[in-house]
Design a protein around this motif. Sequence first.
Motif, PDB file in Angstrom:
ATOM      1  N   TYR A 193      -2.767  -4.434   0.932  1.00 10.80           N
ATOM      2  CA  TYR A 193      -3.195  -4.213   2.311  1.00 10.80           C
ATOM      3  C   TYR A 193      -1.983  -3.773   3.126  1.00 10.80           C
ATOM      4  O   TYR A 193      -1.062  -4.562   3.394  1.00 10.80           O
ATOM      5  N   VAL A 194      -1.961  -2.492   3.512  1.00 10.97           N
ATOM      6  CA  VAL A 194      -0.748  -1.894   4.082  1.00 10.97           C
ATOM      7  C   VAL A 194      -1.072  -1.052   5.314  1.00 10.97           C
ATOM      8  O   VAL A 194      -2.212  -0.601   5.494  1.00 10.97           O
ATOM      9  N   PRO A 195      -0.064  -0.801   6.165  1.00  6.89           N
ATOM     10  CA  PRO A 195      -0.254   0.118   7.293  1.00  6.89           C
ATOM     11  C   PRO A 195      -0.310   1.563   6.782  1.00  6.89           C
ATOM     12  O   PRO A 195       0.564   1.997   6.021  1.00  6.89           O
ATOM     13  N   ILE A 196      -1.310   2.305   7.191  1.00  6.59           N
ATOM     14  CA  ILE A 196      -1.455   3.712   6.822  1.00  6.59           C
ATOM     15  C   ILE A 196      -1.253   4.533   8.094  1.00  6.59           C
ATOM     16  O   ILE A 196      -1.954   4.313   9.087  1.00  6.59           O
ATOM     17  N   PRO A 197      -0.277   5.449   8.103  1.00  5.17           N
ATOM     18  CA  PRO A 197       0.011   6.212   9.321  1.00  5.17           C
ATOM     19  C   PRO A 197      -1.244   6.835   9.940  1.00  5.17           C
ATOM     20  O   PRO A 197      -1.976   7.577   9.289  1.00  5.17           O
ATOM     21  N   GLY A 198      -1.490   6.483  11.188  1.00  6.08           N
ATOM     22  CA  GLY A 198      -2.617   7.035  11.922  1.00  6.08           C
ATOM     23  C   GLY A 198      -3.962   6.439  11.585  1.00  6.08           C
ATOM     24  O   GLY A 198      -4.991   6.840  12.144  1.00  6.08           O
ATOM     25  N   LYS A 199      -4.000   5.458  10.664  1.00  3.63           N
ATOM     26  CA  LYS A 199      -5.280   4.901  10.216  1.00  3.63           C
ATOM     27  C   LYS A 199      -5.344   3.384  10.320  1.00  3.63           C
ATOM     28  O   LYS A 199      -6.348   2.791   9.908  1.00  3.63           O
ATOM     29  N   GLY A 200      -4.317   2.743  10.805  1.00  7.26           N
ATOM     30  CA  GLY A 200      -4.303   1.294  10.861  1.00  7.26           C
ATOM     31  C   GLY A 200      -4.041   0.697   9.490  1.00  7.26           C
ATOM     32  O   GLY A 200      -3.514   1.360   8.596  1.00  7.26           O
ATOM     33  N   LYS A 201      -4.423  -0.565   9.302  1.00  7.91           N
ATOM     34  CA  LYS A 201      -4.187  -1.235   8.013  1.00  7.91           C
ATOM     35  C   LYS A 201      -5.428  -1.098   7.129  1.00  7.91           C
ATOM     36  O   LYS A 201      -6.559  -1.210   7.596  1.00  7.91           O
ATOM     37  N   ASN A 202      -5.146  -0.880   5.829  1.00  6.58           N
ATOM     38  CA  ASN A 202      -6.245  -0.726   4.885  1.00  6.58           C
ATOM     39  C   ASN A 202      -5.676  -0.869   3.482  1.00  6.58           C
ATOM     40  O   ASN A 202      -4.465  -1.037   3.292  1.00  6.58           O
ATOM     41  N   LYS A 203      -6.533  -0.786   2.485  1.00  9.72           N
ATOM     42  CA  LYS A 203      -6.067  -0.809   1.104  1.00  9.72           C
ATOM     43  C   LYS A 203      -5.224   0.430   0.836  1.00  9.72           C
ATOM     44  O   LYS A 203      -5.479   1.510   1.376  1.00  9.72           O
ATOM     45  N   LEU A 204      -4.230   0.267  -0.036  1.00  8.03           N
ATOM     46  CA  LEU A 204      -3.309   1.365  -0.317  1.00  8.03           C
ATOM     47  C   LEU A 204      -4.036   2.612  -0.806  1.00  8.03           C
ATOM     48  O   LEU A 204      -3.733   3.733  -0.388  1.00  8.03           O
ATOM     49  N   ASN A 205      -5.011   2.444  -1.706  1.00  9.70           N
ATOM     50  CA  ASN A 205      -5.655   3.639  -2.241  1.00  9.70           C
ATOM     51  C   ASN A 205      -6.572   4.323  -1.229  1.00  9.70           C
ATOM     52  O   ASN A 205      -7.023   5.446  -1.448  1.00  9.70           O
ATOM     53  N   ALA A 206      -6.820   3.664  -0.078  1.00  6.11           N
ATOM     54  CA  ALA A 206      -7.592   4.323   0.967  1.00  6.11           C
ATOM     55  C   ALA A 206      -6.788   5.455   1.602  1.00  6.11           C
ATOM     56  O   ALA A 206      -7.361   6.409   2.144  1.00  6.11           O
TER      57      ALA A 206
END
Length: 342
Positions: free
Chosen positions: A134-147
Amino acid sequence: MNQGDETDADAGQTPGDTRAARRAASPRKRRRKGWVIALVMVLVPVLAVGGYLLYLNVLVSGNVKHAKLLPDSGPTDLSGKEITQPDKNGTNYLLIGNDGRDGVAGKRSDVMVLVHVPEDRHNVTLVHFPRDLYVPIPGKGKNKLNAAYAFGGAPLLVSTMQNMLGVKIDHVAMTGFDGFQRMTDAVGGVDVQVEEASTSEGVEFRKGTMHMDGKTALTFVRERKQLSEGDISRGRRQQAFIKALMLKSLTPSTIANPVKLRGFLNAATTNLTVDNDLTVGKMRSEGFAMRGTRGGDIRFVTAPFSGFGRSPSGASIELVDGKKMTQLGTAIRTDTMDSYQE
């Protein structure tokens, strides 16, 4: 002088004497002929090998697809400032195994392995990143890495991982699971270390070393529901398989066998997509530099996580161990993975 008079050195000699004299009189011609034969004997195999290597180069160049897989910038900190990288810190490759067409956003990435090749080309480290981190995704908030791959393809996944580690990823290679299957069959199967027993699709996997063909290996790396730690255990299986395939592909039985080498390279590159900067020449040079790699030179680690949890939407996730992730990133960035302890 009469026509019958003896006028040259052959007079009074037998035919055998004449030939012997001529041979003795032309040592330069004999030496020249010997050099020509020797040159031909050397050039024929050299040209044959050179021609075969040229053929392989054309084959690989025709198979490999290039695409924009890297983001426009390197890793940044929380304030958005780019993190400076040392001049010499080895090379980082991100290997992505996906379950859909190469390079298409909207699909999920099932395999994410960061390969750190140190500056001295010894003790290669492969870091498996669980897809449910569960990580921060630039511009997408936090989500699963493969998301991240589903949201924005390889460039967004790379940005996510770079920021998480503070490490620049130099190159990306993507392939489907079927590519791993073909590579396995091309080298005559691989010997994989099975850590946890299971039965999947009618195949019984027992603890210990097991020889697997491509279909069996694919079943092995896909299974997770029967394993004790789910996706984490599957990640360890993927690591064991990649190590076995990597070692088999670098053995003389593969490299020195023209038929097997051609089959492996064709299988490895048929559905391979790499970033625009990863040329066939660079791939060939890296492979040549690593030709002496042995089992003890390859280390596998799993990206650190502190436990399991649920996302706000109720999805099962793995929680990042922030302190250990920072240590991992520092070790990769400074090319000191030998000092990193899981």
